[in-house]
Design a protein around this motif. Structure first.
Motif, PDB file in Angstrom:
ATOM      1  N   GLN A 702       0.735  -1.046   0.012  1.00  0.00           N
ATOM      2  CA  GLN A 702       0.112  -0.069   0.111  1.00  0.00           C
ATOM      3  C   GLN A 702       0.747   1.230   0.007  1.00  0.00           C
ATOM      4  N   GLN A 704       3.966   1.531  -1.196  1.00  0.00           N
ATOM      5  CA  GLN A 704       4.754   1.645  -2.290  1.00  0.00           C
ATOM      6  C   GLN A 704       3.574   2.278  -3.326  1.00  0.00           C
ATOM      7  N   SER A 705       2.567   1.720  -3.247  1.00  0.00           N
ATOM      8  CA  SER A 705       1.663   2.025  -4.322  1.00  0.00           C
ATOM      9  C   SER A 705       1.075   3.538  -4.054  1.00  0.00           C
ATOM     10  N   THR A 706       1.219   3.984  -2.724  1.00  0.00           N
ATOM     11  CA  THR A 706       0.943   5.510  -2.559  1.00  0.00           C
ATOM     12  C   THR A 706       1.971   6.366  -3.260  1.00  0.00           C
ATOM     13  N   GLN A 709       1.651   6.272  -6.958  1.00  0.00           N
ATOM     14  CA  GLN A 709       0.662   7.145  -7.386  1.00  0.00           C
ATOM     15  C   GLN A 709       0.918   8.707  -7.511  1.00  0.00           C
ATOM     16  N   VAL A 767       3.224   0.973 -11.161  1.00  0.00           N
ATOM     17  CA  VAL A 767       1.677   1.070 -10.378  1.00  0.00           C
ATOM     18  C   VAL A 767       1.026  -0.109 -10.540  1.00  0.00           C
ATOM     19  N   THR A 770       2.734  -2.844  -8.778  1.00  0.00           N
ATOM     20  CA  THR A 770       2.541  -2.888  -7.481  1.00  0.00           C
ATOM     21  C   THR A 770       1.005  -3.046  -6.981  1.00  0.00           C
ATOM     22  N   ASN A 771      -0.077  -2.733  -7.796  1.00  0.00           N
ATOM     23  CA  ASN A 771      -1.307  -3.102  -7.679  1.00  0.00           C
ATOM     24  C   ASN A 771      -1.722  -4.405  -7.639  1.00  0.00           C
ATOM     25  N   LEU A 774      -0.383  -5.914  -4.399  1.00  0.00           N
ATOM     26  CA  LEU A 774      -1.096  -5.483  -3.379  1.00  0.00           C
ATOM     27  C   LEU A 774      -2.369  -6.541  -3.457  1.00  0.00           C
TER      28      LEU A 774
END
Length: 860
Positions: A702, A704-706, A709, A767, A770-771, A774
């Motif tokens: 999460q 890493q995703s933020t 983004q 992204v 990573t998603n 996730l």
């Protein structure tokens, strides 16, 4: 070795051309007829269209000498040296079916004679070829009977004694069979098979045939099995087999929808052949009952089926006169025997398996040899039809027919004698193993036994024997009468012996008196002789004295008088002794006659006692037989109880094994639950660690995703700004007054935009990756949470599961214990039932032993 069978069809041979006629006419009798020069042209003109190497109709190739000599798929067609034994010649000359060419006249005589000459001269291939050696006849009417050492010679002793059917009228016997090794016969009729001893015509026992009427009865070649077949017309039929010595049921074969009219078992006792109104011959395996072969060659009711004694061949016959021989092992057709024009009624193999005898409604008997499948003898045996034919072991033949006669023939069909006519049609006849007695059954139900040597009737067998109770009552009455007669004869013997002893004592006394009288006579004679001597001496003394002393003379005279008186007394004693001797002799003679008479009477009484004893023993033996029969219902009942106990025991064993298996499964499940409970703390700890790791992974993904983004948003802003700058620079570049540096700035801005777009694509890919990670981390977290929940649920359920398992184990342990006890109880009950059965069987055997021993004693 028997040859392979003849082939089924021969090529159509049509009328030869003018060239062949001329050619045949030029052949002289002394010329050598050859295949190449004379016979092949005939085949080439008429046969090779079907019988060539490519087509080979019926497996026959006549295009080459080797092919013609080899024959077809069913055997050779040529017999060198003997045209009348060559199948090919018999067919083209229309002497046998199928006539060739069919529906046409035979080929011209010139061609027939050409083929005949070629065969007769030895079937030469060329002029330089040697003639084939004619084969000598392989069948003779004199032969050595098959080895009989393996045939059983026992008599049945444990057959049931109770007739299963009794009728007010005498019923006809439908079939009979003499045992191949012992002197007894089986008669089939009225839902039962009767066994009779041909030595004394005694009923040995009865076997049931409950499925209708038995139409066939046969012994196996070894004599150890007895077969009966029959059924109910248009309803059902089968074949049943028993042990021929003990009467034990062996098995049932075939489930027909009509009665079985013909059946036999082969020498190996591995196959049973049967047939009936359906016209189909079926062969079953004796061990499994499996249908091995179904033969639909016949066109009418099957009337006779018989395996050869050596077990190699099977002969079958039908109501339309069809007669076939098959290989028993392969079921392949061996011969089609043509000759009968009416229904075939019976068949029998000679003991060496080389000759088959058949008879039919025309009254003829046919003999067929098996080395070429030829009819070797035919004769009219009975007017109106022959219904029975049977070979004796030595090759003689007995037949019976509608003319009410049984006839005895030698092996060549020569009549030996007619037996006395019976009351009605002879339905069956057979001869015992020794060839000494012939048995014949007529349609009126009479079964007579004849002496084969002179044809005299010697006995009768009852087709409708008395009931068990009647025979037992008769045996009891006979035993009572025999016992009373023995007592009477013993009393008479005792009286006669007493009289003889008294007469002998009186004779001995009289003889002693006579001897004493003779002794007295001798003594008296001696006394008289002495008196005579004394008297002579006295007279001599007196004569010598003369005129001497008077006193002495007086004394001598007195002495002489005394001696004379003594002599007179001695003479009287002698006369009395002689009279006593005469009287004693007369008395002795009188008593001697009386002694002889009483001794004779005693001697005559002894054989009467022996005869009465034998009669009583015979009656006692018969009574023992029926006493043994009294046990048969109880034995049958006990056998049923043993079977039921065996079933109950097997069911108890199955229940015990099931309980044990269930207990083991429950114990295994309980052990698994307990092991799981013991491992649960460690399992829960591991599940918590897995969930914590999954949570950490989700948080990491999460974060890493933020970041990505945010990076993506910044790049997108830069992209928008650069795009706007490019638009402005582009407009400015279009103005002519613009500075010359604008194109360079525009190019650099476009380059910067390209770099931003490339970075934007890389960031978008990161992204997406990573998603995805996730999402996977969330799935792993959910799985870990579910595993925690599931483990918790199992942990919470384990106490109840363990408690239930412990209760189930306890219940199954009790059930297993009870099943063990029940199995032991059933085992005990089974053992007890078997002991009871063994005791009853032994009791019956002990009683039967008395009967069997007496029977053997009398017959020997």
């Amino acid at each position: 070795m028997l040859l392979r069978g003849r082939y089924r069809t021969i090529a159509w041979i049509v009328v030869i051309g003018a060239m062949q006629f001329a050619r045949a006419a030029l052949v002289r009798a002394e010329d050598r007829i050859t295949y190449q020069d004379h016979v092949r042209p005939i085949f080439a003109s008429n046969c090779l269209s079907c019988h060539n190497p490519d087509k080979r109709e019926a497996g026959l190739d006549l295009s080459t000498y080797r092919g013609a000599m080899a024959g077809g798929s069913s055997g050779k067609v040529l017999a060198p040296g003997n045209a009348n034994s060559s199948r090919l010649f018999l067919l083209i000359s229309h002497q046998e079916e199928p006539a060739m060419p069919p529906n046409q006249a035979p080929i011209a005589n010139e061609s027939l004679e050409l083929v005949r000459a070629w065969i007769t001269q030895g079937c030469r291939e060329t002029k330089d070829s040697a003639a084939q050696t004619p084969k000598q006849p392989t069948v003779a009417f004199k032969f050595d009977a098959a080895d009989q050492s393996a045939i059983a010679t026992a008599y049945p002793h444990a057959f049931p004694k109770q007739p299963f059917v009794q009728s007010a009228q005498r019923g006809a016997i439908s079939a009979m069979a003499a045992h191949p090794g012992a002197g007894w016969v089986a008669l089939a009729g009225q839902n039962q098979v009767l066994a009779y001893d041909l030595r004394n015509f005694e009923l040995l026992g009865v076997l049931p045939f409950k499925n209708g009427m038995p139409r066939v009865v046969r012994f196996s070649r070894s004599g150890r099995l007895l077969l009966a077949a029959g059924g109910v017309g248009a309803t059902s039929g089968d074949v049943r087999i028993w042990n021929a010595e003990t009467g034990e049921f062996v098995g049932k074969f075939g489930e027909e929808y009509d009665e079985v009219l013909a059946a036999d078992i082969d020498a190996s006792q591995q196959r049973i052949a049967l047939g009936g109104p359906a016209g189909v011959v079926k062969v079953h395996a004796t061990r499994s009952g499996e249908l091995l072969n179904r033969n639909e060659k016949h066109t009418d009711w099957i009337t006779a089926v018989a395996y050869s004694p050596d077990g190699i061949l099977l002969a079958t016959a039908d109501r339309a006169g069809g007669l076939f021989v098959w290989e028993a092992e392969s079921h392949a057709e061996f011969y089609t025997l043509k000759g009968h024009s009416t229904a075939i009624t019976d068949m029998s193999w000679r003991a060496d398996s080389n000759v088959l005898a058949t008879c039919d409604e025309s009254g003829h008997v046919f003999l067929w040899e098996m080395h070429g499948g030829k009819e070797v003898k035919r004769w009219k045996a009975h007017e109106g039809g022959a219904l029975s034919v049977a070979f004796a072991r030595d090759g003689r033949i007995v037949t019976g027919g509608r003319d009410r006669y049984v006839r005895w023939w030698d092996g060549n069909g020569g009549k030996l004698r007619d037996l006395p006519a019976v009351d009605d049609i002879v339905v069956d006849a057979d001869v015992n193993a020794a060839g000494t007695r012939i048995v014949a059954a007529d349609l009126n139900g009479m079964v007579r036994v004849f002496n084969a040597e002179d044809g005299a009737a010697v006995g009768e067998l009852l087709a409708n024997p008395p009931s068990f109770d009647e025979q037992r009552a008769a045996a009891q009455t006979a035993f009572g009468a025999a016992d009373a007669a023995l007592v009477e004869k013993l009393a008479a013997l005792a009286t006669a012996q007493q009289a003889a002893a008294a007469a002998l004592a009186q004779y001995d006394a009289a003889n002693l008196t006579h001897e004493q009288a003779q002794t007295a006579t001798v003594a008296a004679e001696q006394a008289l002789q002495q008196a005579d001597a004394n008297l002579v001496a006295a007279e001599t003394a007196m004569a010598a004295l003369g005129d001497g002393d008077a006193s002495v003379a007086s004394d001598l005279a007195a002495s002489r008088g005394s001696l004379a008186s003594a002599r007179s007394s001695a003479k009287a004693a002698l006369d009395h002794a002689k009279a006593a001797v005469t009287k004693a002799a007369q008395r002795r003679d009188e008593l001697s006659s009386q002694r002889d008479r009483t001794a004779k009477a005693a001697g005559e009484a002894a054989p009467a006692v022996e005869a009465a004893t034998n009669q009583r023993e015979a009656a006692q033996a018969q009574l023992a037989k029926w006493a043994a029969g009294d046990l048969e219902p109880e034995i049958d009942k006990t056998r049923g109880e043993v079977a039921a106990a065996q079933t109950a025991y097997e069911e108890a064993i199955a229940a015990r094994d099931l309980a044990r298996n269930q207990l083991v499964a429950a114990q295994t499940e309980l052990s698994s639950a307990r092991a799981m409970q013991a491992l649960f703390p460690e399992t829960m700890n591991q599940r918590a660690k897995d969930m914590e790791a999954a949570g950490q992974r989700v948080a990491q993904m999460q974060s890493q995703s933020t970041q990505l983004q945010e990076r993506l948003a910044g790049l997108q802003g830069e992209q928008t700004a650069l795009a706007e700058s490019i638009q402005r620079l582009t407009k400015m570049s279009a103005n002519a007054d613009a500075e010359n540096t604008l194109p360079t700035a525009l190019a650099k801005t476009q380059e910067a935009l390209a770099l931003i777009e490339a970075e934007l694509q890389r960031t978008q890919a990161n992204v997406d990756t990573t998603n995805s990670e996730l999402t996977a981390a969330n799935v792993a977290l959910a799985a870990a949470q579910a595993a925690i929940a599931q483990a918790t649920e199992k942990r919470d359920a384990l106490p109840q599961l363990i408690a239930s398992g412990e209760a189930a184990v306890a219940t199954l342990e009790k059930a297993t214990s009870e099943a063990d006890a029940a199995a032991k109880e059933r085992e005990t009950a089974l053992a007890e039932a078997k002991r009871t059965l063994d005791a009853l069987v032994k009791q019956r055997e002990d009683q039967l032993r008395v009967w069997v021993a007496w029977r053997e004693k009398v017959i020997k």
